[in-house]
Design a protein around this motif. Structure first.
Motif, PDB file in Angstrom:
ATOM      1  N   THR A  54      -5.559  -7.410   1.279  1.00  0.00           N
ATOM      2  CA  THR A  54      -5.229  -6.311   2.607  1.00  0.00           C
ATOM      3  C   THR A  54      -4.543  -5.221   1.653  1.00  0.00           C
ATOM      4  N   PRO A  55      -4.010  -4.640   2.358  1.00  0.00           N
ATOM      5  CA  PRO A  55      -2.967  -3.526   2.605  1.00  0.00           C
ATOM      6  C   PRO A  55      -1.283  -3.960   2.764  1.00  0.00           C
ATOM      7  N   LEU A  56      -1.261  -5.384   3.541  1.00  0.00           N
ATOM      8  CA  LEU A  56      -0.663  -5.579   3.922  1.00  0.00           C
ATOM      9  C   LEU A  56       0.922  -5.399   3.028  1.00  0.00           C
ATOM     10  N   ALA A  57       0.661  -6.536   1.438  1.00  0.00           N
ATOM     11  CA  ALA A  57       2.143  -6.294   0.792  1.00  0.00           C
ATOM     12  C   ALA A  57       2.046  -5.018  -0.182  1.00  0.00           C
ATOM     13  N   GLY A  58       1.118  -4.680  -0.389  1.00  0.00           N
ATOM     14  CA  GLY A  58       1.723  -3.109  -0.615  1.00  0.00           C
ATOM     15  C   GLY A  58       2.588  -2.413   0.857  1.00  0.00           C
ATOM     16  N   TRP A  59       2.070  -1.979   1.786  1.00  0.00           N
ATOM     17  CA  TRP A  59       3.385  -1.265   2.942  1.00  0.00           C
ATOM     18  C   TRP A  59       4.251  -2.703   2.503  1.00  0.00           C
ATOM     19  N   TYR A  60       4.035  -3.988   2.972  1.00  0.00           N
ATOM     20  CA  TYR A  60       5.901  -4.544   2.752  1.00  0.00           C
ATOM     21  C   TYR A  60       7.140  -4.155   1.826  1.00  0.00           C
ATOM     22  N   THR A  61       5.716  -3.841   0.808  1.00  0.00           N
ATOM     23  CA  THR A  61       7.161  -3.111  -0.123  1.00  0.00           C
ATOM     24  C   THR A  61       7.599  -1.931  -0.399  1.00  0.00           C
ATOM     25  N   ARG A  62       6.518  -1.097  -0.321  1.00  0.00           N
ATOM     26  CA  ARG A  62       6.956   0.724   0.307  1.00  0.00           C
ATOM     27  C   ARG A  62       8.481   0.933   1.472  1.00  0.00           C
ATOM     28  N   ILE A  63       7.530  -0.143   3.025  1.00  0.00           N
ATOM     29  CA  ILE A  63       8.996   0.105   3.654  1.00  0.00           C
ATOM     30  C   ILE A  63      10.251  -0.220   4.135  1.00  0.00           C
ATOM     31  N   ARG A  64      10.712  -0.972   2.624  1.00  0.00           N
ATOM     32  CA  ARG A  64      11.442  -1.463   3.015  1.00  0.00           C
ATOM     33  C   ARG A  64      12.664   0.186   2.600  1.00  0.00           C
ATOM     34  N   SER A  65      12.086   0.355   2.292  1.00  0.00           N
ATOM     35  CA  SER A  65      13.000   2.328   1.950  1.00  0.00           C
ATOM     36  C   SER A  65      13.276   2.226   3.235  1.00  0.00           C
ATOM     37  N   GLN A  66      12.440   2.316   3.974  1.00  0.00           N
ATOM     38  CA  GLN A  66      12.521   2.790   5.550  1.00  0.00           C
ATOM     39  C   GLN A  66      14.592   2.938   5.707  1.00  0.00           C
TER      40      GLN A  66
END
Length: 411
Positions: free
Chosen positions: A362-374
């Protein structure tokens, strides 16, 4: 008498159009990319369809080829586009280009608008913003890159930049450098338009991060580059907004970027919650449907609460922006909340998916690693909280109450 939360009919209609666009075109196009289709071809087709439907550069005035949406309608649109990583790209409203387009619109000379802004608005070129430096970090006034004027015709830039997002996908760079070290702290800096590639602007590497990357990450502008600036010659006509105005223009630019991140965070969180709810309504464990378990319902309730608060924050900021009111305090509060909100919701969605959520199916793991930068980009949480806290104290000293700094005068 009641407070009117009614959204104008035309703004509602635009939101529905964009919502349908993302569902019918952008999310299916994601699958086409996963199946191996050429990115340039897929994006070009999307953009052609978007422009044909009048879905292009939402916040750009109509006389410049955009949709001319105000802050409220644009917020509603952005809160839909973030559901797909192709959403903003499809309508040429992706970061970091979008905020820089606004800067050029407001401060660019006629020549700069023709040479640099026009191809950006047409989707023919991309632009990055080179401000951050290792030595300065969150304190932009600590940057050391120098711009020395040579006669009246050009500037010579030397220094380094760090985390210049989308630099490897860019055709133009907006570079901030120190032009007058003896000026007041916030008047020492200026910004310059640099055509790329340029031997004086060398991309040393894309900095590896914790974010999961795919073969299209850097092509789409998802990378963060380390830059060496050495004897970079810039024509004087490429100075944007006049000497000494770089910092103030940069803060104005970042203010929109923070809001756009937040709007897209709402969209991503909504899609994650939809995915999680779909999963728990179809899944049974130990002889009972997951959606019947109170613990699961509590998790969904917390996500719904976070999304509700997030939407109200953004709509209130849009309301104030429509009326040209000061939004700096609300912007800082919202930036921190929205960054943490999306992390919470996506993390919960992963938990509810179990091992499937932890996988890359699912895209969830990819989202999780990217949104930490927010919680780091456009100013870390701590800097925004520091500013917010100081404003709380100022409000109390001035009025005897902190209400004015924490939403006590909403309208």
């Amino acid at each position: 008498m009641t407070i009117d939360f009614e959204i104008p009919a035309e703004a509602k209609a635009m939101r529905e159009r964009v919502r349908q666009w993302v569902q019918d075109e952008c999310i299916p196009a994601e699958k086409r990319l996963l199946d191996g289709e050429d990115y340039s071809k897929v994006l070009a087709e999307l953009r052609q369809k978007a422009r044909a439907q009048g879905l292009w550069c939402p916040f750009i005035p109509k006389e410049y080829g955009g949709m001319g949406l105000g802050p409220l309608a644009n917020a509603l649109v952005q809160m839909e586009l973030g559901q797909s990583h192709l959403g903003a790209l499809s309508m040429n409203t992706q970061g970091p280009d979008d905020a820089t387009m606004l800067t050029l619109l407001e401060h660019g000379t006629p020549l700069q608008k023709e040479k640099f802004l026009k191809p950006l608005l047409n989707g023919e070129k991309r632009i990055c913003y080179s401000m951050t430096e290792k030595a300065a970090g969150a304190d932009a006034t600590g940057m050391q890159t120098r711009a020395d004027k040579v006669g009246n015709e050009k500037y010579l830039l030397n220094g380094e930049k760090w985390f210049s997002s989308a630099a490897t996908a860019a055709d133009i760079a907006l570079v901030m450098a120190k032009t007058d070290p003896d000026a007041p702290r916030h008047r020492q800096f200026s910004t310059f338009l640099v055509e790329l590639p340029n031997p004086g602007y060398r991309i040393k590497r894309n900095i590896p991060t914790m974010a999961i990357e795919g073969p299209l990450t850097h092509i789409m502008g998802g990378g963060h580059a380390e830059i060496e600036i050495k004897d970079l010659e810039v024509p004087a006509e490429n100075l944007l907004g006049g000497e000494g105005n770089g910092f103030s223009m940069g803060q104005h630019r970042l203010a929109y970027g923070r809001l756009r991140h937040g709007m897209h965070n709402v969209a991503m969180a909504q899609r994650a919650l939809d995915m999680a709810t779909k999963h728990v309504t179809n899944r049974s464990t130990f002889g009972k449907k997951l959606d019947e378990r109170q613990a699961v319902q509590f998790m969904l309730a917390e996500c719904a609460s976070q999304l509700y608060i997030a939407r109200l924050m953004l709509l209130h900021i849009a309301y104030k922006a429509e009326r040209k009111m000061d939004i700096r305090q609300e912007n800082g509060i919202a930036k921190v909340f929205l960054a943490n909100m999306v992390h919470k919701v996506v993390d919960t969605a992963i938990q509810l998916h179990g091992a499937l959520g932890y996988s890359q199916d699912t895209p969830l793991a990819g989202w999780y690693t990217r949104i930490r930068s927010q919680r780091l980009v456009d100013g870390p949480d701590e800097v925004h909280r520091w500013t917010t806290g100081r404003n709380v104290i100022k409000a109390f000293k001035a009025t005897g109450t902190t209400a004015g700094a924490c939403g006590g005068d909403l309208l």
